[in-house]
Design a protein around this motif. Sequence first.
Motif, PDB file in Angstrom:
ATOM      1  N   VAL A  70       0.925  -1.227  -0.088  1.00 37.06           N
ATOM      2  CA  VAL A  70       0.013   0.020   0.000  1.00 37.06           C
ATOM      3  C   VAL A  70       0.913   1.268  -0.138  1.00 37.06           C
ATOM      4  O   VAL A  70       0.487   2.236  -0.600  1.00 37.06           O
ATOM      5  CB  VAL A  70      -0.974   0.113   1.253  1.00 37.06           C
ATOM      6  N   ASN A  71       1.857   1.290   0.770  1.00 41.83           N
ATOM      7  CA  ASN A  71       2.889   2.353   0.817  1.00 41.83           C
ATOM      8  C   ASN A  71       3.439   2.668  -0.465  1.00 41.83           C
ATOM      9  O   ASN A  71       3.643   3.790  -0.925  1.00 41.83           O
ATOM     10  CB  ASN A  71       3.818   2.091   1.719  1.00 41.83           C
ATOM     11  N   THR A  72       3.874   1.657  -1.271  1.00 44.13           N
ATOM     12  CA  THR A  72       4.789   1.694  -2.516  1.00 44.13           C
ATOM     13  C   THR A  72       3.615   2.271  -3.394  1.00 44.13           C
ATOM     14  O   THR A  72       3.854   3.038  -4.485  1.00 44.13           O
ATOM     15  CB  THR A  72       5.507   0.503  -2.797  1.00 44.13           C
ATOM     16  N   TYR A  73       2.371   1.654  -3.402  1.00 49.63           N
ATOM     17  CA  TYR A  73       1.292   1.970  -4.579  1.00 49.63           C
ATOM     18  C   TYR A  73       1.074   3.301  -4.274  1.00 49.63           C
ATOM     19  O   TYR A  73       0.593   4.506  -5.344  1.00 49.63           O
ATOM     20  CB  TYR A  73       0.056   1.033  -4.197  1.00 49.63           C
ATOM     21  N   GLU A  74       0.753   3.776  -3.104  1.00 52.08           N
ATOM     22  CA  GLU A  74       0.206   5.324  -2.757  1.00 52.08           C
ATOM     23  C   GLU A  74       1.445   6.411  -3.257  1.00 52.08           C
ATOM     24  O   GLU A  74       1.329   7.196  -3.583  1.00 52.08           O
ATOM     25  CB  GLU A  74      -0.127   5.855  -1.343  1.00 52.08           C
ATOM     26  N   ASP A  75       2.863   5.665  -3.025  1.00 53.04           N
ATOM     27  CA  ASP A  75       3.710   6.651  -3.331  1.00 53.04           C
ATOM     28  C   ASP A  75       3.848   6.838  -4.760  1.00 53.04           C
ATOM     29  O   ASP A  75       4.226   7.988  -5.219  1.00 53.04           O
ATOM     30  CB  ASP A  75       5.114   5.631  -2.845  1.00 53.04           C
ATOM     31  N   VAL A  76       3.454   5.912  -5.527  1.00 47.58           N
ATOM     32  CA  VAL A  76       3.408   5.911  -7.005  1.00 47.58           C
ATOM     33  C   VAL A  76       2.360   6.932  -7.337  1.00 47.58           C
ATOM     34  O   VAL A  76       2.677   8.062  -8.370  1.00 47.58           O
ATOM     35  CB  VAL A  76       3.119   4.673  -7.657  1.00 47.58           C
ATOM     36  N   GLU A  77       1.149   6.820  -6.638  1.00 46.40           N
ATOM     37  CA  GLU A  77       0.312   7.886  -7.085  1.00 46.40           C
ATOM     38  C   GLU A  77       0.612   9.324  -6.794  1.00 46.40           C
ATOM     39  O   GLU A  77       0.436  10.140  -7.432  1.00 46.40           O
ATOM     40  CB  GLU A  77      -1.126   7.605  -6.096  1.00 46.40           C
ATOM     41  N   ALA A  78       1.331   9.525  -5.526  1.00 45.77           N
ATOM     42  CA  ALA A  78       1.875  10.727  -5.023  1.00 45.77           C
ATOM     43  C   ALA A  78       2.963  11.310  -6.091  1.00 45.77           C
ATOM     44  O   ALA A  78       2.862  12.514  -6.477  1.00 45.77           O
ATOM     45  CB  ALA A  78       2.646  10.587  -3.714  1.00 45.77           C
ATOM     46  N   LYS A  79       3.793  10.432  -6.587  1.00 43.09           N
ATOM     47  CA  LYS A  79       4.844  10.729  -7.665  1.00 43.09           C
ATOM     48  C   LYS A  79       4.194  11.033  -8.855  1.00 43.09           C
ATOM     49  O   LYS A  79       4.547  12.193  -9.812  1.00 43.09           O
ATOM     50  CB  LYS A  79       5.804   9.672  -7.781  1.00 43.09           C
ATOM     51  N   GLU A  80       2.856  10.397  -9.320  1.00 49.13           N
ATOM     52  CA  GLU A  80       2.329  10.829 -10.338  1.00 49.13           C
ATOM     53  C   GLU A  80       1.790  12.415 -10.379  1.00 49.13           C
ATOM     54  O   GLU A  80       1.582  13.134 -11.350  1.00 49.13           O
ATOM     55  CB  GLU A  80       1.337  10.001 -10.880  1.00 49.13           C
ATOM     56  N   ARG A  81       1.081  12.560  -9.155  1.00 48.72           N
ATOM     57  CA  ARG A  81       0.727  13.970  -8.938  1.00 48.72           C
ATOM     58  C   ARG A  81       1.673  14.849  -8.850  1.00 48.72           C
ATOM     59  O   ARG A  81       1.502  15.869  -9.468  1.00 48.72           O
ATOM     60  CB  ARG A  81      -0.127  13.999  -7.556  1.00 48.72           C
ATOM     61  N   ALA A  82       2.917  14.670  -8.469  1.00 54.30           N
ATOM     62  CA  ALA A  82       3.847  15.575  -8.691  1.00 54.30           C
ATOM     63  C   ALA A  82       4.462  16.167  -9.966  1.00 54.30           C
ATOM     64  O   ALA A  82       4.792  17.002 -10.337  1.00 54.30           O
ATOM     65  CB  ALA A  82       5.199  14.918  -7.640  1.00 54.30           C
ATOM     66  N   VAL A  83       4.360  14.749 -10.648  1.00 55.14           N
ATOM     67  CA  VAL A  83       4.980  14.994 -12.020  1.00 55.14           C
ATOM     68  C   VAL A  83       3.657  15.898 -12.959  1.00 55.14           C
ATOM     69  O   VAL A  83       4.115  16.719 -13.459  1.00 55.14           O
ATOM     70  CB  VAL A  83       4.807  13.602 -12.971  1.00 55.14           C
ATOM     71  N   GLU A  84       2.545  15.717 -12.567  1.00 53.09           N
ATOM     72  CA  GLU A  84       1.501  16.576 -13.230  1.00 53.09           C
ATOM     73  C   GLU A  84       1.637  17.900 -12.852  1.00 53.09           C
ATOM     74  O   GLU A  84       1.663  18.791 -13.716  1.00 53.09           O
ATOM     75  CB  GLU A  84       0.287  16.073 -12.687  1.00 53.09           C
ATOM     76  N   GLN A  85       2.119  18.264 -11.324  1.00 46.15           N
ATOM     77  CA  GLN A  85       2.107  19.501 -10.959  1.00 46.15           C
ATOM     78  C   GLN A  85       3.363  20.374 -11.453  1.00 46.15           C
ATOM     79  O   GLN A  85       3.385  21.480 -11.970  1.00 46.15           O
ATOM     80  CB  GLN A  85       2.151  19.571  -9.457  1.00 46.15           C
ATOM     81  N   SER A  86       4.703  19.572 -11.536  1.00 43.43           N
ATOM     82  CA  SER A  86       5.726  20.056 -12.022  1.00 43.43           C
ATOM     83  C   SER A  86       5.557  20.414 -13.777  1.00 43.43           C
ATOM     84  O   SER A  86       6.109  21.246 -14.100  1.00 43.43           O
ATOM     85  CB  SER A  86       6.845  19.247 -11.590  1.00 43.43           C
TER      86      SER A  86
END
Length: 709
Positions: free
Chosen positions: A349-365
């Motif tokens: 779950v940690n790594t799954y949510e981490d991927v989602e967070a990193k995807e949001r960071a890519v979208e924002q940047s």
Amino acid sequence: MQLFDSIQSQRRDAPASGGRAWAGQQLRASTAAILIIGLSWGPGVHQGFAQQATAPNNGAASDLPAEPAPTLTKPFDLRQSQRDFSKPAGRLLGNPIKPYLPTNIPMASFLNSPRLGDMVKEGKIYLSLSDALALALENNYDIAISRYYMDKADLDILRAKAGSILNGSGAQVNSNTEGGYVSTAATGGGPGATSGGAPVGTAGLTLTASGAGPAPENMDPSVTANVQFERQKTPQSNTLFSGGLAALTTNTDQYNFTYNQGFITGTSLAVGMTNERITTDNPFVDYSPQLSSNFTAKVTQHLLQGAGIFVNKRYVYQAINNRQITDSTFRQQILSTMNQVENIYWGLVNTYEDVEAKERAVEQSDRAAKDARRQLDIGSMAPLDVLNADQQVAADKQALISAQSNLKFQQQIIKQAIARNLNDPALRAADVIPTDRVSLEELPEEKQSIDDLVRQAFTQSPVLEQAMLTLKNDEISLKGAKNGMLPVLDAYGFYNSSALGGTQSVTALNFETGQLYPPGTFPSAGYGTVLQNLFNNSAPDKGAGFNLNIPIRNRVLQAQQAQALIEYRQAELRLEQLYSQIQANVVNALLALTNDRALVNSNIAAKEYAVRNLDAEQKKLNLGSSTSAVVLQQQRALAASDNALIQARATYAKDRAALYQTLGSTLDHYGINLQEAAIGQVTTTPLIPGLTPAKNVKDTSTPPPPPAQ
């Protein structure tokens, strides 16, 4: 130096034709007397099985602090099949050949349970925590290996019932699944398991005092038969005593049988019968064929060392305790593996949510970089700010690639924990998507007092259960060692008889006259008559006596008894140490859970603050009152707070599971049936409280983004 003494009264009577009394009366009378004496000397004879199975108070126990005793693991007959190895393979009356045939153990299965195959759909495995635990109960190798320990413990019970020493089951908590959990309380307490620290002794070998004391009687009776046919021709150096024959021919047929058995009271019985049939051409032999039979019966009773039911049955008591220890170790294995799989699940779950967070960071940047380019085009932003935005996009994409790689690896970790065979390409390639998230609701245990939780941990801890049973075994060994220090004093009674018969030899020569004996000079007696005379007390040899063996100085047995007492003292200290450790672990687990929840709430607030800050800076940037550098800084702050929240949730979930394991209540809270776990077929899916379904679960199998140009 040893002192031997043997006193024996014996009476031999010549064959008599009249007044033949039945010899069994004397034999039964002497046997009964010996048994009565042995029972009166035997320690612990009148104590029942339940008393022997617990540690009897013989004055060796220290004044330990009063603590709640752990509840024994139930049911006692946990096993993975219907075969009970504590019972013989076959009965003598039913199938007398089966006990002499090798036992067949079914081949191990390397196939996944059907539950796992049903969950693979369109290349995806949508996995809940309940399904993960159920699959681990059915497929996990650590649990599968632990199931055999119970059968091995049953085999020790079978051996002990025959009076044999124990091999031990070797039960321990296996932790060979990758991503395992290591308990801070203990590593397993099964018989034969290793403990911490290096052994000290010759070539690393250390022998304990377990099983100290005299060897019990062999309670499996044995029958020995010896049949021999001998044909002998002997040259004669003096024909005067061979009737002029240069060589004598003698044919001897022997039929000998013996029966031996030991009894639980320290009694042994040995019965033997020898039969001979001899034919010869020696003229000075009256009977040819000559028939002779001998019967011997001897009963021996230990009066000091090895006397009584307890000392001869102590291995059975220890084997039953070891079986209970093995059951407890299996329960500890289930607790450990369930905690391990749950940790792996929350890691997923940690790594799954981490991927989602990193995807949001890519979208924002990426959005910030596009805005910077538009402003560069209209001349409101410097080129250096655009390069800074592009650099942030590249960094976020690299972090996303790393997170996606970690997710793939974590998916592989959980697959090997819940599957037995990953050779199926569809299973190997399937993405595992976790569908559960942990709730922050307060647990009922957090509302209880520390004292109540500690008492609960004391009663449910398998580690304490194993230590308590080990202490009982050590006290049994101590009593055996004490009995072994006594001198050997054995009383015995015996009865022997012999009979002779045959047919007058046709070459029987009268030495005085030099002529053959007339036919009928010696009465013929067939084997039936010989057998009758053997048991009619016509030629008895009976008696009774005792053997005394006193070892001078007795140093070896003194050392053995002292070692048994030292190990018992160590077991007492270890037991109390475990009570202290478990109490500290309960307090630590409860405090950790409280701190974890506070940390999660703090990170939630920090993330909300970061979101609002970023939104405010973006609005300022659009109005021209902020810079892209400040916006990127707020984006990095939001990403950091997002990562901190994900880590805090994972830590909270793991510590929540650790509290259940510390209390020993995981099986009760999750509804895990221990019997189903022993069989490896789960019909009732575990139900984990305090979970919430994941929102907007999406596929993570998309390829990673290309690196920024």
